[in-house]
Design an enzyme around this catalytic site. Structure first.
Site, PDB file in Angstrom:
ATOM      1  N   ARG A 104      31.152   5.592  32.844  1.00 45.18           N
ATOM      2  CA  ARG A 104      31.471   6.880  32.250  1.00 45.18           C
ATOM      3  C   ARG A 104      30.201   7.531  31.709  1.00 45.18           C
ATOM      4  NH1 ARG A 104      35.938   7.404  27.513  1.00 45.18           N
ATOM      5  NH2 ARG A 104      34.317   6.313  26.350  1.00 45.18           N
ATOM      6  N   THR A 108      29.360  13.751  29.533  1.00 48.79           N
ATOM      7  CA  THR A 108      30.521  14.468  30.091  1.00 48.79           C
ATOM      8  C   THR A 108      31.806  13.648  30.040  1.00 48.79           C
ATOM      9  OG1 THR A 108      30.175  13.630  32.349  1.00 48.79           O
ATOM     10  CG2 THR A 108      28.956  15.614  31.702  1.00 48.79           C
ATOM     11  N   ASP A 200      35.493  -1.299  22.962  1.00 51.12           N
ATOM     12  CA  ASP A 200      35.077  -1.303  24.368  1.00 51.12           C
ATOM     13  C   ASP A 200      35.478  -2.635  25.000  1.00 51.12           C
ATOM     14  OD1 ASP A 200      33.171  -1.922  26.673  1.00 51.12           O
ATOM     15  OD2 ASP A 200      32.643   0.169  26.254  1.00 51.12           O
ATOM     16  N   ASP A 203      32.585  -4.699  26.678  1.00 51.54           N
ATOM     17  CA  ASP A 203      31.720  -5.361  25.703  1.00 51.54           C
ATOM     18  C   ASP A 203      32.395  -6.561  25.078  1.00 51.54           C
ATOM     19  OD1 ASP A 203      29.565  -3.672  26.047  1.00 51.54           O
ATOM     20  OD2 ASP A 203      30.185  -2.292  24.468  1.00 51.54           O
TER      21      ASP A 203
END
Length: 209
Positions: A104, A108, A200, A203
């Site tokens: 990602r 944006t 996340d 992670d």
């Protein structure tokens, strides 16, 4: 319109709760992801076709129902989707595994492809796309776009946690795709993270943060 299935099974709810806890270790997080994938996989594979086959038990011959082939493809979205693969393979060990690599863009929040490798006969397979988080929906939509461009048709999307925004985006872009969700959360924050979420997933699976 594809169906959206949010699991209410107590075991799944309990395991998702453990994954949300910030003190959950990498080892436990991985194990829970595998366990939840297996539990979700039982329901997501409910409509796999069967055929009647004659076998012989120690007592006599009999007719039983067995899977009509195992033409299944498991396609994780890298990297976090890998956390669901082992659980699905426990259920369907002969499934082929493809990979779609996306990241990602931090500015944006849009997905960028860097890798796509699928089984050569993807157009003939029942496809399960795996990604723990359905946030903006951009990565899921892009991954399914790539798969469809390469001939994939019969596609199911499986995720751990989804935001309402991501569900709506995926349904609009791919109304033929069924969506299986372990937990539906409240909303996205200003950084496009799911709230309350679990951080996340990549992670936390691989200890990189």
């Amino acid at each position: 319109m594809g169906k959206v299935y949010v699991f209410d099974h107590p075991l799944i709810q309990h395991k998702v709760a453990l994954m949300r806890r910030k003190e959950t270790s990498v080892k436990d997080f991985r194990a829970l992801a595998k366990e939840i994938a297996m539990l979700m996989g039982f329901e997501a594979t409910r409509d796999l076709p069967l055929e009647e086959v004659e076998i012989e038990t120690p007592i006599c011959k009999t007719k039983v129902n067995m899977l009509k082939g195992e033409d299944i493809a498991i396609v994780p979205i890298l990297r976090a989707g890998l956390g669901f693969v082992d659980g699905m393979l426990e259920l369907v060990p002969n499934a082929k595994v493809g990979h779609v690599g996306l990241y990602r863009d931090p500015e944006t929040h849009q997905p960028v492809e860097y890798y796509c490798k699928l089984p050569y006969d993807i157009e003939h397979r029942r496809i399960f796309v795996l990604d723990p988080m359905l946030a903006t929906g951009g990565s899921a939509v892009a991954a399914i776009d790539f798969i469809k461009k390469r001939g994939g048709r019969d596609i199911t999307f499986m995720c751990l946690i989804a935001a309402p925004e991501g569900i709506a985006v995926l349904q609009e872009a791919h109304p033929d795709v069924d969506i299986y969700i372990a937990a539906k959360d409240e909303h996205l924050n200003e950084n496009a993270y799911i709230v309350p979420g679990l951080g996340d997933a990549g992670d936390r699976l691989y200890g990189t943060k």
